[in-house]
Each structure stands twice: as C-alpha cells, then as structure tokens.
Design an enzyme around this catalytic site. Structure first.
Site, PDB file in Angstrom:
ATOM      1  N   ASN A   1       0.855  -1.197   0.000  1.00 16.52           N
ATOM      2  CA  ASN A   1       0.000   0.000   0.000  1.00 16.52           C
ATOM      3  C   ASN A   1       0.890   1.247   0.000  1.00 16.52           C
ATOM      4  OD1 ASN A   1      -1.774   2.068   0.564  1.00 16.52           O
ATOM      5  ND2 ASN A   1      -2.202   1.408   2.671  1.00 16.52           N
TER       6      ASN A   1
ATOM      7  N   CYS B   1      -4.616   0.069   5.703  1.00  9.93           N
ATOM      8  CA  CYS B   1      -4.279  -1.347   5.591  1.00  9.93           C
ATOM      9  C   CYS B   1      -4.018  -1.958   6.971  1.00  9.93           C
ATOM     10  CB  CYS B   1      -3.081  -1.551   4.661  1.00  9.93           C
ATOM     11  SG  CYS B   1      -1.620  -0.624   5.123  1.00  9.93           S
TER      12      CYS B   1
END
Lengths: 177, 228
Positions: B178, B186
């Site tokens: 991410n 996340c």
C-alpha cells in the site's frame, strides 16, 4: 536513473550561490540562484547520466547571473555598481564580495567559474571565449587584485606572496594542457 | 565534460590552495539563506508546473513519517523503517526525478495526520494519487477505505470484497505494498484468528494504530461523525 532533485539542490546550492554572488552581486544573486535551479529542474530528467552535475550547474548559473545582471541594468536607476544591501549576518564578508564586484568583468567571471565554481580552465574558456591560457591569466590577475585589495586576505600573505612570486618567475599553475 | 576525462578536474596544489583560501574567506553560506532560496525555488517550480513530487516529514507517535504528493494528490506515506532516502529514490524512478522538499504543499496532510494521532480525526479527507498501485493491488487498496475507523477485516474478507475470494495471499501483498499506509487503512486488515499480522511499518506500529482506534471508539460503539 536520476536521483531526487532535492539531493542536487542540497549538494550544490552553496557553490551555485557563490558563483551567482560573484557574477551579479550579493543582492541579485538570489534571483539568479532560483533561476539556475529552476532551469536545471526543468532539464534534470533528460540530463546525461554521466554528466558532471556541478559543472553543468555552474555553467547555467553563470548564464542566469548574466541575464539577471542585464535585466537589472536595463531597469536603469543606476543606484550603485556595488552590492550595498547585504543581510546583517553576511556583513563580515562584505569586503571580499565588494572586492570581487570591483574586478573587471572577465577577471570576475574567471574567478567565479574556476575558483568558486570549480570549472577547469578549458571549460572556463569554453564559457568565456578565448584560450584556456587566457582564462587562467584572467583568474590569476583577479586573484592577485583580490589579495591586494581585500583586507580579509592580508593575513594569508605568505601564500599570496608565494603565488605572485611563482607567477613572476614564469611558472604557471599548470592545470591546462 | 571531456576535460574531466583528461584529468583537468584536479587543480594543482597551488590552485587548490587559492580556491580553498577564497572559499574560506567568503565563509560558508548559512542554512537560513539556503532555506529561503529553496522556498523561492519551490514557488517558481510550482508556478511553472515543474513540481512533480513534493515531500516533507511529519513526526508522530510512530516516529517520523515521510509524506509525498503529486499535483494529483497524496502519492506516498512511508515509515522510517522503510528508509526515507530509498523511498525518495523510488519516487524519482517511478514518478519523476523532479522531487523537492516543499513542506507547505503538504500542510493539510500533516495537519490531518496530527489530528488522527491525537484521536480527533477518524477519516482522512485528502485527494489521493494511487498511481503506484496497479491492477488487483489497486482494487484492494481502494476497498480498504471501506473498513471503518476502529473496525477490522480479515485478509479473506478483503479478498472477497475485492472480487477474488481465493486471493488471500495477494491481499496480504497488496496491503504490504500500500503506497499510502495510515491514510488508506491497511492496518485494519488482520488475520482470521484476530492477530494483527504483518505491517510495512512493523508489527508494533500496526498494534499501536489498532489500539489508538480502539481507544477512540467509545465502549458503546462508534458514535460516528468526526470532529471539525
């Protein structure tokens, strides 16, 4: 693969500023500095990977400083030839900057490019025109004048005398072939 | 630059002494002067559309975060353990080498992160540039925003939400990669057994974020809304 441009600014910002100050004076150097790095930022992604970045920047700085110098003069109002407005913190160096500002153009530019910008005389000659030997002579004449006129350098007399004596003896600095 | 190849870059000792003496006599250029110049450069670069990547750092409870933005939005958030210099080099290679430190351009990001870490912000309201995330990984990153503050989802649940229920491992990879952690949460994706699992900022950082959000959600449940 080009590194982040911020690294370039941090590594070479001070050198570029000294070159700009020598060519255009302390006050207008800021504009020349910003224009130098702006032009370099524009071209950065396409600069040859093997290029000498500092030499490239010094060459741009010289050109931008001359642009600023001309623009300032066009705006007329010939207040003074010498940089007068200097930040308080920088006042201690005014004598030497002022001495540099008084040098004839060619000597001033040769000192800026070689001694402050680190360009070899062959490249100084490429920028200023003329031969490397003439570029070296212009820089040496400029340095000799600075030693004579700048109080700040009076203390370093030994080296200065030695330098002049060597020139007097016909030795040169030898970094041109 | 042929002259350098001839060895002319090395001045002789005498020239070097003259150069050193001149530089010393002119004194170092002070940091305040250079900071002012860099601000001037940033203004002109932005004016001319040359500020491809702006970055700054933000200090917080998880250490120093690097945040970077393109004109389209926030493009990268990185923890110290990810090596900020390496992250900037990666941005230069993958987005543009026209990278400058311009804190002002990321003031809103810094402010919202401060509020988030202080427990007074539950949602980030920032334009995002997800160009560093592609394909399935991008789909996962886009779905992560749907996991509410203080809640968690398993890797399997996220895989199902992204339309590939069996791609559980790929979800793990997508979370690890991410490009904008913390802002795209996340850290709210955990193992099916409820343990936090791995995190780009380190397991401790993930646990700290989950604890922060658990504190921020009152025992009676999420009161919703976010303070101004």
């Amino acid at each position: 693969m080009h590194p982040p441009f911020e690294d370039v600014v941090r590594a070479h910002g001070a050198t570029v500023l000294r070159v700009c100050r020598a060519v255009v004076g302390v006050h207008d150097a800021q504009d020349a500095w910003a224009e130098t790095f702006l032009a370099a930022l524009r071209a950065w992604p396409t600069l040859d990977e093997g290029a000498n970045v500092e030499a490239w920047l010094v060459t741009i700085a010289h050109r931008k400083a001359i642009d600023v110098w001309r623009a300032t003069r066009r705006r007329a109002v010939p207040v003074a030839e010498l940089p007068e407005r200097v930040d308080a913190g920088e006042g201690r160096d005014l004598d030497l900057w002022a001495a540099i500002a008084r040098l004839p153009d060619r000597q001033r530019h040769a000192v800026a490019l070689h001694h402050l910008g680190g360009l070899p005389y062959a490249e100084v000659a490429d920028v200023l025109g003329g031969t490397p030997a003439a570029a070296r002579r212009a820089a040496a004449d400029g340095i000799a004048t600075l030693r004579r006129t700048s109080l700040r350098w009076a203390g370093g007399g030994d080296e200065g005398r030695q330098d002049r004596e060597r020139h007097g003896d016909g030795h040169d600095e030898g970094d041109e072939r | 630059m042929t002259a350098h190849e001839n060895g002319e870059i090395r001045p002789t000792a005498l020239t070097a002494r003259t150069t050193d003496a001149l530089a010393a006599a002119l004194a170092p250029v002070d940091d305040a002067t250079l900071d002012g110049l860099r601000t001037l450069l940033a203004e002109r670069a932005e004016r001319d559309g040359l500020l491809d990547v702006a970055y700054r750092t933000v200090d917080g409870p998880l250490g120093t975060l690097l945040v970077a933005a393109t004109p389209a939005g926030l493009v990268r958030v990185a923890f110290e353990v990810q090596d900020h210099a390496a992250v900037l080099a990666d941005l230069a290679a993958r987005v543009s080498p026209r990278v400058l430190a311009v804190p002002r351009r990321l003031d809103a990001v810094a402010r919202q992160l401060d509020e988030y870490f202080a427990g007074t912000r539950r949602r980030f309201d920032l334009p995002l540039d997800l160009r560093l995330s592609h394909g399935f990984r991008r789909a996962v990153v886009e779905h992560l925003a749907e996991i509410a503050y203080g809640r968690t989802a398993s890797y399997a649940q996220v895989a199902a939400a992204a339309g590939s229920p069996r791609a559980v491992r790929a979800v793990g990879t997508a979370c690890a990669l991410n490009p904008v952690p913390v802002v795209v949460p996340c850290h709210r994706v955990v193992r099916s057994d409820g343990t936090p699992g791995r995190y780009a900022g380190g397991a401790a950082a993930k646990a700290a974020l989950l604890a922060l959000e658990a504190d921020g959600v009152a025992p009676g449940g999420d009161r919703g809304g976010r303070p101004a």
